[in-house]
Design an enzyme around this catalytic site. Structure first.
Site, PDB file in Angstrom:
ATOM      1  N   SER A  98      35.530  20.631  58.501  1.00  0.00           N
ATOM      2  CA  SER A  98      35.716  21.982  57.977  1.00  0.00           C
ATOM      3  C   SER A  98      37.174  22.437  57.988  1.00  0.00           C
ATOM      4  O   SER A  98      37.517  23.426  57.333  1.00  0.00           O
ATOM      5  CB  SER A  98      34.868  22.983  58.778  1.00  0.00           C
ATOM      6  OG  SER A  98      35.370  23.123  60.088  1.00  0.00           O
ATOM      7  N   LYS A 169      38.879  27.317  63.649  1.00  0.00           N
ATOM      8  CA  LYS A 169      39.083  27.897  62.316  1.00  0.00           C
ATOM      9  C   LYS A 169      40.487  28.510  62.252  1.00  0.00           C
ATOM     10  O   LYS A 169      41.171  28.662  63.263  1.00  0.00           O
ATOM     11  CB  LYS A 169      38.045  28.989  62.011  1.00  0.00           C
ATOM     12  CG  LYS A 169      36.590  28.546  62.099  1.00  0.00           C
ATOM     13  CD  LYS A 169      36.203  27.570  61.000  1.00  0.00           C
ATOM     14  CE  LYS A 169      34.737  27.159  61.134  1.00  0.00           C
ATOM     15  NZ  LYS A 169      34.374  26.125  60.129  1.00  0.00           N
TER      16      LYS A 169
END
Length: 287
Positions: A98, A169
């Site tokens: 991701s 993230k």
């Protein structure tokens, strides 16, 4: 006057005369006797013999002392490692794609846990590691109990893998920011300023395939993965309780270095893409 005196025995009596009558002192001497030993010779001989033979009790005590010293040294090293893992720098493994190409599956990160200590805050563009419980996960994956508490402690000091509740993230918006997207083909805007993310987005990915318009609450973060088409991030939780915003208190630290594999060694820097958003609001403008 003659100064010669007949030999006398140690008891002061005259020594026997004649060739066949040795003195009592001579009787106890071995053949080839060359005279009395020098002073201290007996003590030196006794001391040498004791040293060469060794005292078993002293050897055992010395061995135990060395073992204790070694165990103490190992204990100090382990304690120092645990303290570093718990409060300074902590290793993590990247589980998914991701965050490609910034971070790749299997990369080992070192997370700086002091980046936001002493009143600091995550900044726009930082790559952070956080506990998603309560934001990306509605409830803990484990039941409360002693075993869960022990596992949590183990994760805090780096003895146990982070588990499925920990995410990595990039921070897009901080408390007070308005983050918007009009969908494919258009850049994200932060407080009305377009952000050029071409320096870190996965090749071929759009900044966002979905449109949204959010205002980040104070003390929260809006986060997204660099591989936008393969990342489940704040966008996917907009309708959930909490809106997908990550509390700053859940941030473990800033991803600082990729240390493994060797070919991926790198420092994870804050990109220049967010420089234009400075002065537009949010706590990120306070530093």
């Amino acid at each position: 006057m003659s100064t010669h005196e007949p030999p006398a025995d140690r008891d002061g009596r005259p020594a026997p005369t004649g060739a066949d009558s040795p003195t009592r002192s001579a009787v106890v001497c071995a053949e080839g006797y060359a005279g009395p030993p020098p002073a201290g010779a007996d003590e030196a001989a006794d001391g040498s013999a004791a040293d060469s033979a060794g005292d078993p009790a002293e050897d055992l005590a010395g061995g135990r002392s060395r073992s204790r010293d070694l165990l103490l040294l190992v204990g100090i090293c382990l304690l120092a490692l645990l303290l570093v893992n718990a409060f300074v720098a902590r290793p993590f493994s990247v589980p998914s794609g991701s965050m490609e190409n910034t971070l790749r599956p299997g990369d080992r990160l070192v997370v700086n846990q002091l980046s936001y200590a002493f009143g600091g805050h995550p900044q726009r563009g930082d790559v952070v590691v956080f506990d998603g419980t309560g934001s990306f996960l509605r409830k803990p994956l484990e039941r409360d109990g002693l075993w869960t508490s022990l596992r949590s402690f183990g994760r805090d000091v780096g003895l146990v893998p982070a588990g499925d509740s920990v995410y990595v993230k990039r921070v897009i918006g901080v408390g007070g920011d308005r983050v918007t997207s009009t969908g494919p083909g258009r850049p994200l805007t932060v407080n009305g300023v377009p952000v050029d993310e071409s320096g870190y987005l996965f090749p071929g990915d759009e900044p966002s395939a979905v449109a949204f318009d959010v205002v980040v609450p104070a003390g929260k973060l809006f986060v997204m993965g660099d591989h936008r088409s393969a990342s489940r991030d704040s966008r996917d939780h907009l309708g959930d309780p909490g809106g997908g915003f990550v509390p700053e208190s859940k941030v473990i630290g800033r991803a600082a270095w990729v240390v493994y594999p060797v070919g991926h060694w790198a420092t994870v820097e804050r990109p220049a893409a967010f420089a234009g958003t400075g002065g537009t609001g949010g706590h990120g403008d306070q530093r």
